[in-house]
Design a protein around this motif. Sequence first.
Motif, PDB file in Angstrom:
ATOM      1  N   PRO A 192     -30.257 121.039  61.707  1.00  0.00           N
ATOM      2  CA  PRO A 192     -31.040 122.118  62.322  1.00  0.00           C
ATOM      3  C   PRO A 192     -31.110 122.015  63.850  1.00  0.00           C
ATOM      4  O   PRO A 192     -31.024 123.037  64.540  1.00  0.00           O
ATOM      5  CB  PRO A 192     -32.428 121.953  61.685  1.00  0.00           C
ATOM      6  CG  PRO A 192     -32.157 121.325  60.370  1.00  0.00           C
ATOM      7  CD  PRO A 192     -31.014 120.382  60.612  1.00  0.00           C
ATOM      8  N   GLU A 252     -42.929 121.364  65.363  1.00  0.00           N
ATOM      9  CA  GLU A 252     -41.815 122.258  65.043  1.00  0.00           C
ATOM     10  C   GLU A 252     -42.309 123.478  64.271  1.00  0.00           C
ATOM     11  O   GLU A 252     -41.881 124.606  64.523  1.00  0.00           O
ATOM     12  CB  GLU A 252     -40.747 121.524  64.230  1.00  0.00           C
ATOM     13  CG  GLU A 252     -39.953 120.512  65.033  1.00  0.00           C
ATOM     14  CD  GLU A 252     -38.823 119.886  64.220  1.00  0.00           C
ATOM     15  OE1 GLU A 252     -38.374 120.520  63.246  1.00  0.00           O
ATOM     16  OE2 GLU A 252     -38.409 118.763  64.565  1.00  0.00           O
ATOM     17  N   SER A 253     -43.206 123.263  63.342  1.00  0.00           N
ATOM     18  CA  SER A 253     -43.714 124.384  62.553  1.00  0.00           C
ATOM     19  C   SER A 253     -44.519 125.344  63.409  1.00  0.00           C
ATOM     20  O   SER A 253     -44.495 126.566  63.184  1.00  0.00           O
ATOM     21  CB  SER A 253     -44.545 123.885  61.367  1.00  0.00           C
ATOM     22  OG  SER A 253     -45.653 123.115  61.816  1.00  0.00           O
ATOM     23  N   ALA A 256     -41.900 127.467  65.258  1.00  0.00           N
ATOM     24  CA  ALA A 256     -41.247 128.402  64.346  1.00  0.00           C
ATOM     25  C   ALA A 256     -42.189 129.539  63.964  1.00  0.00           C
ATOM     26  O   ALA A 256     -41.781 130.709  63.904  1.00  0.00           O
ATOM     27  CB  ALA A 256     -40.768 127.668  63.089  1.00  0.00           C
ATOM     28  N   TYR A 257     -43.461 129.213  63.742  1.00  0.00           N
ATOM     29  CA  TYR A 257     -44.432 130.247  63.379  1.00  0.00           C
ATOM     30  C   TYR A 257     -44.681 131.191  64.548  1.00  0.00           C
ATOM     31  O   TYR A 257     -44.823 132.409  64.361  1.00  0.00           O
ATOM     32  CB  TYR A 257     -45.747 129.605  62.933  1.00  0.00           C
ATOM     33  CG  TYR A 257     -46.780 130.629  62.492  1.00  0.00           C
ATOM     34  CD1 TYR A 257     -46.599 131.343  61.309  1.00  0.00           C
ATOM     35  CD2 TYR A 257     -47.913 130.883  63.262  1.00  0.00           C
ATOM     36  CE1 TYR A 257     -47.532 132.289  60.907  1.00  0.00           C
ATOM     37  CE2 TYR A 257     -48.845 131.827  62.866  1.00  0.00           C
ATOM     38  CZ  TYR A 257     -48.648 132.535  61.696  1.00  0.00           C
ATOM     39  OH  TYR A 257     -49.565 133.479  61.305  1.00  0.00           O
ATOM     40  N   GLU A 260     -41.977 133.646  64.727  1.00  0.00           N
ATOM     41  CA  GLU A 260     -42.048 134.611  63.633  1.00  0.00           C
ATOM     42  C   GLU A 260     -43.187 135.608  63.813  1.00  0.00           C
ATOM     43  O   GLU A 260     -43.013 136.820  63.625  1.00  0.00           O
ATOM     44  CB  GLU A 260     -42.237 133.867  62.306  1.00  0.00           C
ATOM     45  CG  GLU A 260     -42.377 134.793  61.114  1.00  0.00           C
ATOM     46  CD  GLU A 260     -42.720 134.051  59.837  1.00  0.00           C
ATOM     47  OE1 GLU A 260     -42.664 134.687  58.759  1.00  0.00           O
ATOM     48  OE2 GLU A 260     -43.049 132.851  59.898  1.00  0.00           O
ATOM     49  N   ALA A 286     -35.470 132.572  58.559  1.00  0.00           N
ATOM     50  CA  ALA A 286     -36.408 131.489  58.867  1.00  0.00           C
ATOM     51  C   ALA A 286     -35.681 130.233  59.319  1.00  0.00           C
ATOM     52  O   ALA A 286     -36.151 129.521  60.216  1.00  0.00           O
ATOM     53  CB  ALA A 286     -37.272 131.189  57.646  1.00  0.00           C
ATOM     54  N   GLU A 287     -34.503 129.951  58.742  1.00  0.00           N
ATOM     55  CA  GLU A 287     -33.801 128.725  59.116  1.00  0.00           C
ATOM     56  C   GLU A 287     -33.354 128.738  60.576  1.00  0.00           C
ATOM     57  O   GLU A 287     -33.234 127.678  61.198  1.00  0.00           O
ATOM     58  CB  GLU A 287     -32.613 128.465  58.190  1.00  0.00           C
ATOM     59  CG  GLU A 287     -31.541 129.530  58.207  1.00  0.00           C
ATOM     60  CD  GLU A 287     -31.688 130.509  57.046  1.00  0.00           C
ATOM     61  OE1 GLU A 287     -30.644 131.039  56.603  1.00  0.00           O
ATOM     62  OE2 GLU A 287     -32.830 130.727  56.590  1.00  0.00           O
ATOM     63  N   ARG A 289     -35.082 130.219  63.123  1.00  0.00           N
ATOM     64  CA  ARG A 289     -36.284 129.906  63.909  1.00  0.00           C
ATOM     65  C   ARG A 289     -36.633 128.421  63.792  1.00  0.00           C
ATOM     66  O   ARG A 289     -37.037 127.783  64.772  1.00  0.00           O
ATOM     67  CB  ARG A 289     -37.458 130.777  63.457  1.00  0.00           C
ATOM     68  CG  ARG A 289     -37.285 132.259  63.779  1.00  0.00           C
ATOM     69  CD  ARG A 289     -38.574 133.027  63.494  1.00  0.00           C
ATOM     70  NE  ARG A 289     -38.921 133.022  62.087  1.00  0.00           N
ATOM     71  CZ  ARG A 289     -38.499 133.936  61.203  1.00  0.00           C
ATOM     72  NH1 ARG A 289     -37.703 134.916  61.596  1.00  0.00           N
ATOM     73  NH2 ARG A 289     -38.871 133.868  59.947  1.00  0.00           N
ATOM     74  N   GLU A 290     -36.476 127.869  62.610  1.00  0.00           N
ATOM     75  CA  GLU A 290     -36.743 126.440  62.414  1.00  0.00           C
ATOM     76  C   GLU A 290     -35.741 125.587  63.188  1.00  0.00           C
ATOM     77  O   GLU A 290     -36.098 124.528  63.731  1.00  0.00           O
ATOM     78  CB  GLU A 290     -36.679 126.112  60.919  1.00  0.00           C
ATOM     79  CG  GLU A 290     -37.833 126.730  60.127  1.00  0.00           C
ATOM     80  CD  GLU A 290     -37.574 126.750  58.631  1.00  0.00           C
ATOM     81  OE1 GLU A 290     -36.506 126.226  58.202  1.00  0.00           O
ATOM     82  OE2 GLU A 290     -38.420 127.290  57.890  1.00  0.00           O
ATOM     83  N   ALA A 293     -36.743 125.573  66.832  1.00  0.00           N
ATOM     84  CA  ALA A 293     -37.885 124.669  66.993  1.00  0.00           C
ATOM     85  C   ALA A 293     -37.430 123.212  66.995  1.00  0.00           C
ATOM     86  O   ALA A 293     -37.895 122.394  67.803  1.00  0.00           O
ATOM     87  CB  ALA A 293     -38.908 124.915  65.889  1.00  0.00           C
ATOM     88  N   ALA A 294     -36.507 122.867  66.107  1.00  0.00           N
ATOM     89  CA  ALA A 294     -36.017 121.489  66.040  1.00  0.00           C
ATOM     90  C   ALA A 294     -35.318 121.099  67.336  1.00  0.00           C
ATOM     91  O   ALA A 294     -35.486 119.981  67.838  1.00  0.00           O
ATOM     92  CB  ALA A 294     -35.060 121.336  64.854  1.00  0.00           C
TER      93      ALA A 294
END
Length: 308
Positions: A192, A252-253, A256-257, A260, A286-287, A289-290, A293-294
């Motif tokens: 990621p 990271e979450s 990503a949030y 979104e 979603a992957e 955006r994740e 973030a990573a």
Amino acid sequence: MRRAWVLVPVVLIAAAGAAFWLLTAPQRLDGAAVAAPQPGDSARGERIFWAGGCASCHARPGAEGDALLELAGGEKLETDFGTFVAPNISPDPEAGIGSWTEADFANAMMRGVSPAGEHYYPAFPYTSYERMEPQDVADLFAFMKTLPPVAEEAPGHSLAFPYTFRRGIGLWKLLYMHPQPVVALGEDASDPARRGRYLVEGPGHCGECHTPRNVMGGPEYGRWLAGGEAVEGEGSVPNITPGGQGIGSWSESDIAYYLESGFTPDFDSVGGSMVEVQKNMARLPAEDREAIAAYLKAVPAVESANRE
């Protein structure tokens, strides 16, 4: 003998002029670099379209909904160098890019060179797009050909001399075109994070706003993503490395949030020019955006280039 000495400056000036002309020549991609492994796929291209935020600059100012796909141009970017205006990139053959070939599009995206063989101004973020994969460029072109043609000519740029002299952009490119990844991730970096590096450094062109620039408008790669003054000269752009006071403490979450939903961990909401970016990011899987973030948690922490 005296006549020969008189000719020396003339010869030197001519040699310098010839060297300048050669060094500043627009450099196109070779055939192998243009060729995508597979024909362009418009469904995959839509994903790149939103990752690249194409509508944010090339839709009519203030466009919403389906009008975001009418790429008539006209958005103005006011800078210290003058006012740049986003062109029409709809598939209209006269006002837009409908007559372009796939090679024309690839050279514009990855080399900043027009079909007529002229340099584009780097207000068009080809310094990031040059890191894109040829397949993604081909897919993006396939998607853009499905969009509605718009027969509206966008206004031209408003620039003063010497910025009207496009040939000089060739020297700028020699200094600031940087096709390799900016951040060297370690061998233990996650998939990621590697995908995120591609999205951020390539089609997402996040560094175009979030990296400080020098007096020549060149990105300071040593302070990658450290924030700085807004290109338009009003306000500032935050540091988005782990060293920033903004998202530096986010998980990271959280990141990503935010991409979104537009909401921060403190329940604040996205603002300024980031509003349009976040809307584009929300359209991605979603992957993706994740992955972004990573990567942002994996980049080196850099001291902010501006007060936060």
